[in-house]
Each structure stands twice: as structure tokens, then as C-alpha cells.
Enzyme design. Structure first.
Site, PDB file in Angstrom:
ATOM      1  N   ARG A  85       0.931  -1.630   0.320  1.00  0.00           N
ATOM      2  CA  ARG A  85      -0.408  -0.087  -0.423  1.00  0.00           C
ATOM      3  C   ARG A  85       0.335   1.030   0.071  1.00  0.00           C
ATOM      4  NH1 ARG A  85      -3.588  -2.834  -1.235  1.00  0.00           N
ATOM      5  NH2 ARG A  85      -6.140  -3.099  -0.409  1.00  0.00           N
ATOM      6  N   HIS A 124      -0.726   0.209  -9.520  1.00  0.00           N
ATOM      7  CA  HIS A 124      -1.252  -0.853  -8.991  1.00  0.00           C
ATOM      8  C   HIS A 124      -2.147  -2.237  -9.680  1.00  0.00           C
ATOM      9  CE1 HIS A 124      -3.345  -1.280  -4.447  1.00  0.00           C
ATOM     10  NE2 HIS A 124      -3.356  -2.237  -5.695  1.00  0.00           N
ATOM     11  N   GLU A 131      -4.215   7.391  -5.373  1.00  0.00           N
ATOM     12  CA  GLU A 131      -4.914   6.324  -6.356  1.00  0.00           C
ATOM     13  C   GLU A 131      -6.032   6.408  -6.981  1.00  0.00           C
ATOM     14  OE1 GLU A 131      -4.027   2.610  -5.189  1.00  0.00           O
ATOM     15  OE2 GLU A 131      -1.958   2.880  -4.995  1.00  0.00           O
TER      16      GLU A 131
HETATM   17  C1  DGY Z   1      -5.761  -6.017  -2.783  1.00  0.00           C
HETATM   18  O1  DGY Z   1      -6.325  -7.646  -3.290  1.00  0.00           O
HETATM   19  O2  DGY Z   1      -5.146  -5.095  -1.906  1.00  0.00           O
HETATM   20  C2  DGY Z   1      -4.899  -5.429  -4.187  1.00  0.00           C
HETATM   21  O3  DGY Z   1      -4.493  -4.039  -3.856  1.00  0.00           O
HETATM   22  C3  DGY Z   1      -6.336  -5.307  -5.370  1.00  0.00           C
HETATM   23  O4  DGY Z   1      -7.287  -4.594  -3.977  1.00  0.00           O
END
Ligand code: DGY
Length: 320
Positions: free
Chosen positions: A240, A287, A269
């Protein structure tokens, strides 16, 4: 026969997922695939029994407090749940699930791609080829950082971290890790455990983040942490964006403390950090850690499994 539960699918999920969902639920699907602001989420909640969102929909304390009583479950299509205020949703009696396991391989693949691409100057090399600017070769041309034999520090030895460790071993990397608790030897597979993140930073020629974003981990990769790394280290983030203080990262890149970074996640994002674009030693992706056909199907099916269990009166496997 009782009516099917009404399920709101907030984004365009895989065809197989939508087909199964349409068979088993009375679905409202966001075919346009745009994102929703909080007021729209709150308004829609009056029409549905269940929501199947992605990390792009925010269920903070304010939204949780205002969701209609009709909503009984939020079955996330994501492993990360930092977009959900879990205590606030629990206080409303709303069940929350996620989709662990099924995206570990795909995410570790992207982490490895970023690690390799950052180390071996993929952005610069690609730009030279694409623009026709490759007009020179020498033994000192585009010299990068060797991956094999280097030390990889993994923050968070959960499912994705463990797969990343296996991939890294395939490149003869020496694996070190920090985790809240040491993992058993069969999962550790010879990796060296560090009981503080600071200790891990000191040995990490490469550092890959695989921990959730929580109030405790937000911004923890800051100036002080980065200063502990070996000179010329490489940071990889597929977890993240919130984990990294982006101005500290940029400073570390600018002064050469970090030789490169590979990033799939950003504080903002979509969009990312425009300041990063000037640096060819920051290899970036939008991402897409879990974005493979196989994994998208598996994530959708896992979310539906959780919904099915819930509406059958059972506890969903991935209830948080
Ligand atoms: C997650 O599954 O957390 C990925 O980042 C995609 O959303």
C-alpha cells in the site's frame, strides 16, 4: 421460494465472477466501472443486502455510520481492507470479508518484476530503445545492481511475503524478514528473522513491503528508516502507498541513498505521484499486483464464496 439477496457489485469484475453472481444473486452491477463518492455509496445502500466492493470504495467511520440498516455484509474483492473502518462496520453489525491467499502468487510476481526492473534499469533501457536513442555501448553503459547473492528484506512474512521469499530464493537472494511474530521453520525456509524493523533495514540491499496499511504502519518507511539501509539499496512496494513517506523516498533517491525503487502502490490512487516521473530509476506500475485473469477470477469467486456462506447462515471463511 424466497427472493435472492440483492448484491451491489461496485466495479467491473471478471466475466466468470459476474456470471456466477448473476446466477445466484439479484445483482446491481456497475458496468460503467466508475468510482463512487461516499454519498453515492450511502444512497445505494438503501437498495441492497450486500456489497461486493474493491479497495477503491471507501467505508470509513462516517460512511459506516450512515449505511442503511439493510446492508448486512461487505464482501471485499481485495486482501487489503484499509479502505474499511472495521471497528465502525462491526459496531453497525455489518460482516466484512476479504480475499486472502488467491492473489499471493500474482502479487509476488509483480514485486519480483519491480525488483528486477528497478535493479537493472528497465525504465531507462526501455526509453532508449523506444525513442531510438540507443547509439552507444560500453562496459560502463547502463550498469545496474546485481540481484543474485544480494540480501532481500521482507517486511511482513504473511502469504505474499512467503511467496516473495520463494521467488527470491530462485534468484539466489539471501532472505531476511521482519514480522510481528517469527514464523515456524517450515515457513521460514532458512530466512533470517529480525525482531525489529530497524535491524532488518540495516541488512536490506533490497526491501520489499508486504504488510497491511494500518494506523501503526502508515508512513513507517520514512527518512529515519531509509537512512538505516545500505547505500544504494532498492525499495519495492506492492502493498500500500500509505506505508511510504513519498517525500522521504524522493529525497533518498535524489541523494543516491536509494539507487532505485519499484512501486506498484502510491499514496494517491489513481494517479500516483507526478514528482516520481522525472526519475528513471523509479520503476512504476499502476496498482496491478493482482491483475491477472486467473487471479481476478479467483478473487471474485472467493468473495462470492464468502457471500454464499453468509447467506447460508454460516460464518464466511474470510470473515475479519
Ligand atoms: C488487494 O487485494 O488488496 C489489492 O491491492 C487489490 O485491491
Amino acid at each position: 421460494m424466497s427472493a435472492k439477496p440483492v448484491l451491489w457489485i461496485t466495479r467491473r469484475l471478471s466475466d466468470a465472477t459476474l456470471k456466477r453472481a448473476t446466477r445466484d444473486y439479484d445483482v446491481i452491477i456497475n458496468h460503467a466501472d466508475g468510482t463512487f463518492i461516499s454519498d453515492e455509496i450511502i444512497a445505494m445502500s438503501a437498495q441492497v443486502d450486500a456489497i461486493l466492493p474493491c479497495h477503491s470504495e471507501l467505508f470509513n467511520a462516517d460512511v459506516a455510520a450512515k449505511l442503511n440498516n439493510r446492508v448486512k455484509i461487505i464482501a471485499n474483492h481485495s486482501v487489503g481492507v484499509d479502505h474499511c473502518d472495521l471497528p465502525a462496520l462491526k459496531a453497525r453489525g455489518i460482516t466484512v470479508t476479504n480475499t486472502p491467499d488467491v492473489l499471493s502468487d500474482a502479487t509476488a510476481e509483480i514485486a519480483m518484476l519491480l525488483l528486477l526492473g528497478a535493479a537493472r534499469r528497465a525504465v531507462e533501457g526501455d526509453r532508449l530503445m523506444r525513442t531510438g536513442a540507443w547509439d552507444f555501448w560500453s562496459p560502463s553503459f547502463m550498469v545496474g545492481k546485481q540481484v543474485s547473492g544480494a540480501r532481500l528484506g521482507i517486511v511482513g512474512m504473511g502469504r505474499v511475503g512467503q511467496v516473495m521469499a520463494r521467488r527470491a530464493r530462485g534468484f539466489d537472494m539471501e532472505v531476511h524478514y521482519y514480522n510481528r511474530n517469527r514464523v515456524p521453520p517450515e515457513l521460514e525456509q532458512g530466512a533470517t528473522y529480525h525482531d525489529t524493523i530497524e535491524s532488518l533495514m540495516g541488512v536490506s540491499d533490497f526491501l520489499s513491503l508486504h504488510c497491511p496499511a494500518t494506523p501503526q504502519t502508515t508512513g513507517f518507511i520514512d527518512k529515519d528508516m531509509l537512512s538505516l539501509m545500505p547505500d544504494g539499496a532498492v525499495l519495492v512496494n506492492t502493498a500500500r502507498g500509505a506505508l511510504v513517506n513519498e517525500s522521504a523516498l524522493l529525497d533518498a533517491i535524489t541523494v543516491g541513498k536509494l539507487s532505485a525503487a519499484g512501486l506498484d502502490c502510491f499514496q494517491i490512487e489513481p494517479g500516483g505521484n507526478p514528482a516520481f516521473a522525472a526519475y528513471e530509476n523509479i520503476f512504476m506500475l499502476p496498482h496491478i499486483g493482482s491483475a491477472t485473469t486467473k487471479t481476478r477470477d479467483a478473487m471474485g469467486f472467493r468473495a462470492l464464496d464468502n457471500l454464499d456462506a453468509f447467506f447460508a447462515g454460516d460464518k464466511p471463511n474470510d470473515q475479519l
